[in-house]
Structures are given as C-alpha cells and as structure tokens.
Design a protein around this motif. Structure first.
Motif, PDB file in Angstrom:
ATOM      1  N   HIS A 307       0.840  -1.207   0.000  1.00 24.01           N
ATOM      2  CA  HIS A 307       0.000   0.000   0.000  1.00 24.01           C
ATOM      3  C   HIS A 307       0.875   1.257   0.000  1.00 24.01           C
ATOM      4  O   HIS A 307       0.597   2.212  -0.739  1.00 24.01           O
ATOM      5  N   GLY A 308       1.926   1.262   0.805  1.00 23.10           N
ATOM      6  CA  GLY A 308       2.813   2.413   0.801  1.00 23.10           C
ATOM      7  C   GLY A 308       3.448   2.644  -0.558  1.00 23.10           C
ATOM      8  O   GLY A 308       3.569   3.782  -1.026  1.00 23.10           O
ATOM      9  N   VAL A 309       3.855   1.563  -1.220  1.00 23.01           N
ATOM     10  CA  VAL A 309       4.460   1.676  -2.550  1.00 23.01           C
ATOM     11  C   VAL A 309       3.457   2.235  -3.551  1.00 23.01           C
ATOM     12  O   VAL A 309       3.767   3.153  -4.320  1.00 23.01           O
ATOM     13  N   ARG A 310       2.230   1.708  -3.534  1.00 19.42           N
ATOM     14  CA  ARG A 310       1.226   2.140  -4.516  1.00 19.42           C
ATOM     15  C   ARG A 310       0.675   3.531  -4.207  1.00 19.42           C
ATOM     16  O   ARG A 310       0.188   4.214  -5.100  1.00 19.42           O
ATOM     17  N   GLN A 311       0.717   3.929  -2.948  1.00 16.42           N
ATOM     18  CA  GLN A 311       0.241   5.271  -2.599  1.00 16.42           C
ATOM     19  C   GLN A 311       1.234   6.349  -3.009  1.00 16.42           C
ATOM     20  O   GLN A 311       0.853   7.515  -3.159  1.00 16.42           O
ATOM     21  N   GLY A 312       2.501   5.958  -3.205  1.00 12.18           N
ATOM     22  CA  GLY A 312       3.526   6.941  -3.548  1.00 12.18           C
ATOM     23  C   GLY A 312       3.180   7.794  -4.758  1.00 12.18           C
ATOM     24  O   GLY A 312       3.201   9.036  -4.683  1.00 12.18           O
ATOM     25  N   PRO A 313       2.865   7.196  -5.929  1.00  5.84           N
ATOM     26  CA  PRO A 313       2.529   8.012  -7.107  1.00  5.84           C
ATOM     27  C   PRO A 313       1.288   8.874  -6.913  1.00  5.84           C
ATOM     28  O   PRO A 313       1.224   9.998  -7.429  1.00  5.84           O
ATOM     29  N   VAL A 314       0.274   8.371  -6.184  1.00  8.53           N
ATOM     30  CA  VAL A 314      -0.926   9.169  -5.908  1.00  8.53           C
ATOM     31  C   VAL A 314      -0.564  10.369  -5.040  1.00  8.53           C
ATOM     32  O   VAL A 314      -0.995  11.504  -5.293  1.00  8.53           O
ATOM     33  N   LEU A 315       0.242  10.120  -4.036  1.00  9.70           N
ATOM     34  CA  LEU A 315       0.689  11.196  -3.151  1.00  9.70           C
ATOM     35  C   LEU A 315       1.494  12.233  -3.927  1.00  9.70           C
ATOM     36  O   LEU A 315       1.324  13.445  -3.743  1.00  9.70           O
ATOM     37  N   LEU A 316       2.374  11.778  -4.793  1.00  7.90           N
ATOM     38  CA  LEU A 316       3.187  12.682  -5.615  1.00  7.90           C
ATOM     39  C   LEU A 316       2.292  13.611  -6.432  1.00  7.90           C
ATOM     40  O   LEU A 316       2.499  14.838  -6.470  1.00  7.90           O
ATOM     41  N   HIS A 317       1.294  13.039  -7.082  1.00  8.35           N
ATOM     42  CA  HIS A 317       0.383  13.863  -7.887  1.00  8.35           C
ATOM     43  C   HIS A 317      -0.390  14.850  -7.015  1.00  8.35           C
ATOM     44  O   HIS A 317      -0.489  16.035  -7.350  1.00  8.35           O
ATOM     45  N   ASN A 318      -0.927  14.377  -5.895  1.00  9.35           N
ATOM     46  CA  ASN A 318      -1.833  15.210  -5.109  1.00  9.35           C
ATOM     47  C   ASN A 318      -1.133  16.358  -4.390  1.00  9.35           C
ATOM     48  O   ASN A 318      -1.698  17.442  -4.253  1.00  9.35           O
ATOM     49  N   LEU A 319       0.095  16.137  -3.924  1.00 14.55           N
ATOM     50  CA  LEU A 319       0.828  17.241  -3.284  1.00 14.55           C
ATOM     51  C   LEU A 319       1.030  18.384  -4.272  1.00 14.55           C
ATOM     52  O   LEU A 319       0.846  19.564  -3.932  1.00 14.55           O
ATOM     53  N   GLN A 320       1.413  18.037  -5.489  1.00 19.45           N
ATOM     54  CA  GLN A 320       1.653  19.072  -6.502  1.00 19.45           C
ATOM     55  C   GLN A 320       0.340  19.641  -7.018  1.00 19.45           C
ATOM     56  O   GLN A 320       0.258  20.832  -7.355  1.00 19.45           O
ATOM     57  N   ALA A 321      -0.712  18.809  -7.065  1.00 17.51           N
ATOM     58  CA  ALA A 321      -2.010  19.289  -7.545  1.00 17.51           C
ATOM     59  C   ALA A 321      -2.589  20.349  -6.615  1.00 17.51           C
ATOM     60  O   ALA A 321      -3.178  21.335  -7.066  1.00 17.51           O
ATOM     61  N   VAL A 322      -2.426  20.161  -5.297  1.00 12.25           N
ATOM     62  CA  VAL A 322      -2.914  21.159  -4.335  1.00 12.25           C
ATOM     63  C   VAL A 322      -2.233  22.500  -4.568  1.00 12.25           C
ATOM     64  O   VAL A 322      -2.878  23.556  -4.531  1.00 12.25           O
ATOM     65  N   LEU A 323      -0.932  22.467  -4.816  1.00 15.07           N
ATOM     66  CA  LEU A 323      -0.182  23.708  -5.009  1.00 15.07           C
ATOM     67  C   LEU A 323      -0.509  24.387  -6.333  1.00 15.07           C
ATOM     68  O   LEU A 323      -0.292  25.598  -6.483  1.00 15.07           O
ATOM     69  N   ASN A 324      -1.030  23.611  -7.289  1.00 10.28           N
ATOM     70  CA  ASN A 324      -1.328  24.162  -8.614  1.00 10.28           C
ATOM     71  C   ASN A 324      -2.823  24.221  -8.905  1.00 10.28           C
ATOM     72  O   ASN A 324      -3.214  24.445 -10.059  1.00 10.28           O
ATOM     73  N   ASP A 325      -3.641  24.048  -7.844  1.00  9.01           N
ATOM     74  CA  ASP A 325      -5.093  24.144  -7.956  1.00  9.01           C
ATOM     75  C   ASP A 325      -5.622  23.230  -9.057  1.00  9.01           C
ATOM     76  O   ASP A 325      -6.428  23.634  -9.905  1.00  9.01           O
ATOM     77  N   GLN A 326      -5.165  21.976  -9.017  1.00 12.49           N
ATOM     78  CA  GLN A 326      -5.591  20.967  -9.976  1.00 12.49           C
ATOM     79  C   GLN A 326      -6.364  19.866  -9.263  1.00 12.49           C
ATOM     80  O   GLN A 326      -6.264  19.715  -8.043  1.00 12.49           O
ATOM     81  N   PRO A 327      -7.130  19.050 -10.019  1.00 15.13           N
ATOM     82  CA  PRO A 327      -7.909  17.966  -9.395  1.00 15.13           C
ATOM     83  C   PRO A 327      -6.988  16.922  -8.749  1.00 15.13           C
ATOM     84  O   PRO A 327      -5.892  16.635  -9.250  1.00 15.13           O
ATOM     85  N   LEU A 328      -7.460  16.354  -7.648  1.00 11.36           N
ATOM     86  CA  LEU A 328      -6.716  15.306  -6.960  1.00 11.36           C
ATOM     87  C   LEU A 328      -7.113  13.929  -7.485  1.00 11.36           C
ATOM     88  O   LEU A 328      -8.205  13.752  -8.038  1.00 11.36           O
ATOM     89  N   GLN A 329      -6.230  12.964  -7.280  1.00 10.70           N
ATOM     90  CA  GLN A 329      -6.495  11.583  -7.660  1.00 10.70           C
ATOM     91  C   GLN A 329      -6.832  10.767  -6.416  1.00 10.70           C
ATOM     92  O   GLN A 329      -6.244  10.981  -5.355  1.00 10.70           O
ATOM     93  N   PRO A 330      -7.755   9.800  -6.534  1.00  8.91           N
ATOM     94  CA  PRO A 330      -8.023   8.914  -5.393  1.00  8.91           C
ATOM     95  C   PRO A 330      -7.041   7.741  -5.377  1.00  8.91           C
ATOM     96  O   PRO A 330      -6.521   7.339  -6.427  1.00  8.91           O
ATOM     97  N   TYR A 331      -6.792   7.223  -4.187  1.00 12.17           N
ATOM     98  CA  TYR A 331      -6.042   5.971  -4.089  1.00 12.17           C
ATOM     99  C   TYR A 331      -7.041   4.823  -4.116  1.00 12.17           C
ATOM    100  O   TYR A 331      -7.995   4.805  -3.344  1.00 12.17           O
ATOM    101  N   GLN A 332      -6.814   3.869  -5.012  1.00 14.97           N
ATOM    102  CA  GLN A 332      -7.692   2.720  -5.134  1.00 14.97           C
ATOM    103  C   GLN A 332      -6.933   1.471  -4.685  1.00 14.97           C
ATOM    104  O   GLN A 332      -6.078   0.963  -5.418  1.00 14.97           O
TER     105      GLN A 332
END
Length: 381
Positions: A307-332
């Motif tokens: 789970h930690g490994v698979r959450q990494g790419p989602v976390l990477l996208h969402n941290l940058q998305a918050v700073l750039n006012d972009q949509p977030l991705q869900p972790y599935q």
C-alpha cells in the motif's frame, strides 16, 4: 521549553519563493517522493531522524541471513543530489492554522503542503514478567537488538525459551527466523525452545485449509510448538498464565498500530490518521498521510508495504495538484495483493487472495523482489 527557531527551507535549485513541501518520515511512499518531486519548482524538506529499515527483510536480518546494514536505506545522499533539505529531528506537533511543524529541538518548520509517512509500531505492555525480556517486531531496530542479545546468550550454553505471540504473517516469520538464527550458531532445537501463540482461529485464518495444513507441517519440522493463545484479548489481563512462566524472551507480533503520537491531528486511535480517498487528513486541504499510519476512509487496510508503494505516485500527484489548484487523484487499494512469508531454510509461502504456493521458488521470488526494491532506492553507498 526550548527557544523556538524558525526554518524556511529553500534549496538553491529552486526559486526563493518556491512553494514549500514538507515531508515527515521516510517510509515507502516518501522514498518515492524524494526521487520524483520536481525540486526545480518546489522547496522540499524531509524530517527524518534515522534511516529507513525495509520491513520485507526484517525476518532475514533476525535470522542472520543478511546484515542489518543491507536492509537500511539512508535518504541523505538522495536528498543531497536532488536539492532536498534533510533535518535529523523528531516531529512533535503540527499547527495547521499557522502551517507549521514543531520539532523536538524547538525549531518550527513552515510548509505550504505537508505529508506524513510515520510507519507503524507494536505496543509492548508496561506490565513485565519476572526474568523475561519483552520485544516488539516494530520498530525493526528492536529486532536487531534481539538478534544481538540472543547471539550473546547462545555462548552461555544454557536452555533458552522464547514465546512469539501472534499467528499472523509477522509471528510466523519471526518464529522461523529465530529457529534459523539458532541453527546458524549451532544451537540445537532442544536448547532453543520456540513456541508460537496463535488465536483460536489458528494460523492465517483467512487462507485455505490446505495452506494452513502445509504451513503447520513446516513449523513442526522446525520444532516450533503451536499453541492457542489462552488470553485472546491480549496480554496482560489479570495474572500471567502458566504458559509464560520461565520464558526468557516474549516477542509481540500482533496489533501493528500507528505511532501513539499523531502530531495533534485527527486519528482513529490504533488505526491511524484519518484520511479520505485522496489521502488528505480529515478536515485539512493541504495535509496528507500515507502508509501504515493511516485509517483510509474508514477502510482498514492491511499494514503491508504494497500500500505504501502504490500510494507513492498518488501522493506525488496530489501534493503538486494542491499547489497548482488541480484535481486530486483517489487511491484505489488493490482487491488482492501479493504477500510472501519468509520461512527460512530457503523456503517461503506466497499468498495472493485465495491462491498460495510454498517452497524454494517462493523464497527465490521474495529475495528477488526485496533486492529489487532496495537497489532501486539505495544510492547511499
């Protein structure tokens, strides 16, 4: 109280006014972030007082099959190469309204977005048994201490009795690792007595009966005694049972939980920081968490590295998305995840949903997967 200092990290690779990303902990998810965050656009700081211990190799280290140094990953060199500021301090408390984190030395570090990857631990009871040393499988550094302690005791040429509490994956791996350690040092199975306490449901209750039978046979071949836990609600409740008398070491391999200190953020007691499907901490738009330390949208995820490994790419996208006012991705979470138990003596048990297979091939597969993960993240040599 120590004097408060203020830190606003701005590596030279990015502009002075770059958005500040603060990472707490260097677990599976954050190892991915420090390799892939765009440090030319963001000021990134990692708070981590120690090296990362890879849990997949914990039993091999306890058994003496690998050296402790070969399962540690120190993120320092990666941070230097990528312009990430590394602070070797313990995180103490988050103040969301000020967007700051207090460290153990009194320093305050400010952020625009914060992510936590705090790992998990095993709570060892405060109540002690006479002449019994008590250990938890996490933090993993404790297993290294147990390994060293047993090596010293082996030279004393006396009977050693060990009880492992927990018939899940961790308990099974630890019991097998202890037997392997004894055999490495010429300690016969009679001089090193190992008992594995399991619940009334038996070993790995969610696996097929053919798997449980095969596993029980493997454990008996290793002279590991299997006994139902007389206290299914945990130790201690009332007086210690006769089963725990004259025990030299009691190893707890049950109840992985988030660290007791969740930095003042919303948590579900033992289940971790409350996060939504996008890995955001409840009630916070710019604070995220991942790995073993989370309660994922009310869904209890197995505390396994996948789970930690698979959450990494989602976390990477969402941290940058918050700073750039972009949509977030869900972790599935995956419906099924591969898990391989190290049984020692070049044997392992691979589990994938209701499918299982055991033996040398599973052991080689686990060794290959573990080595690939470590080589991918280790640049500290």
């Amino acid at each position: 109280m120590p004097a408060v200092n203020h830190v606003t990290a701005s590596p030279s690779a990015c502009p002075d006014k770059a958005p500040r990303i603060l990472l707490v902990g260097a677990g599976h998810s954050h190892l991915h972030l420090i390799k892939h965050l765009d440090t030319s656009r963001y000021s990134v700081t990692l708070i981590e007082p120690r090296a990362f211990w890879y849990s997949g190799s914990a039993s091999a280290m306890l058994a003496g099959d690998i050296n402790a140094r070969d399962m540690r990953i120190d993120p320092a060199r990666t941070c230097r190469q990528r312009g990430i500021k590394l602070i070797r301090q313990r995180a103490m408390k988050v103040t969301p309204e000020r967007q700051c984190l207090m460290l153990g030395n009194g320093t305050e570090v400010y952020y625009d977005v914060l992510s936590m990857n705090l790992g998990s631990m095993v709570q060892v009871p405060d109540h002690r048994l006479p002449n019994t040393e008590m250990w938890g499988v996490k933090p993993i550094s404790r297993l290294r201490s147990l390994h060293n302690r047993l090596r010293r005791q082996f030279s004393e040429r006396r009977q050693i009795n060990i009880v492992v509490q927990g018939g899940g994956a961790s308990g099974i791996e630890m019991a097998c690792a202890l037997r392997q350690l004894g055999r490495h040092h010429g300690v016969d199975d009679q001089r090193l007595a190992i008992t594995l306490l399991h619940s009334a449901e038996g070993l790995l209750p969610n696996t097929p009966s053919t798997c449980r039978n095969w596993l029980a046979k493997c454990l008996l071949e290793r002279e590991i005694q299997l006994k139902a836990n007389p206290n299914p609600h945990g130790y201690p409740h009332g007086a210690p049972t006769a089963l725990l008398e004259d025990v030299d070491h009691l190893l707890f391999a049950t109840g992985l939980q988030t660290p007791s200190d969740t930095l003042g953020l919303p948590s579900a007691r033992k289940h971790g920081l409350l996060v939504d499907h996008q890995l955001r901490v409840e009630g916070q738009n710019n604070i995220f968490a991942a790995g073993d330390c989370i309660d994922f949208a009310g869904q209890e995820l197995a505390r396994i590295g996948v789970h930690g490994v698979r959450q990494g790419p989602v976390l990477l996208h969402n941290l940058q998305a918050v700073l750039n006012d972009q949509p977030l991705q869900p972790y599935q979470p995956p419906e099924q995840a591969l898990s391989i138990l190290n049984l020692g003596a070049n044997q392992a048990l691979a589990l994938y949903g209701r499918h299982w297979w055991g033996g040398r091939l599973a052991s080689h597969w686990k060794s290959w997967l573990d080595q690939r993960f470590l080589e991918h993240h280790r640049v500290d040599r």
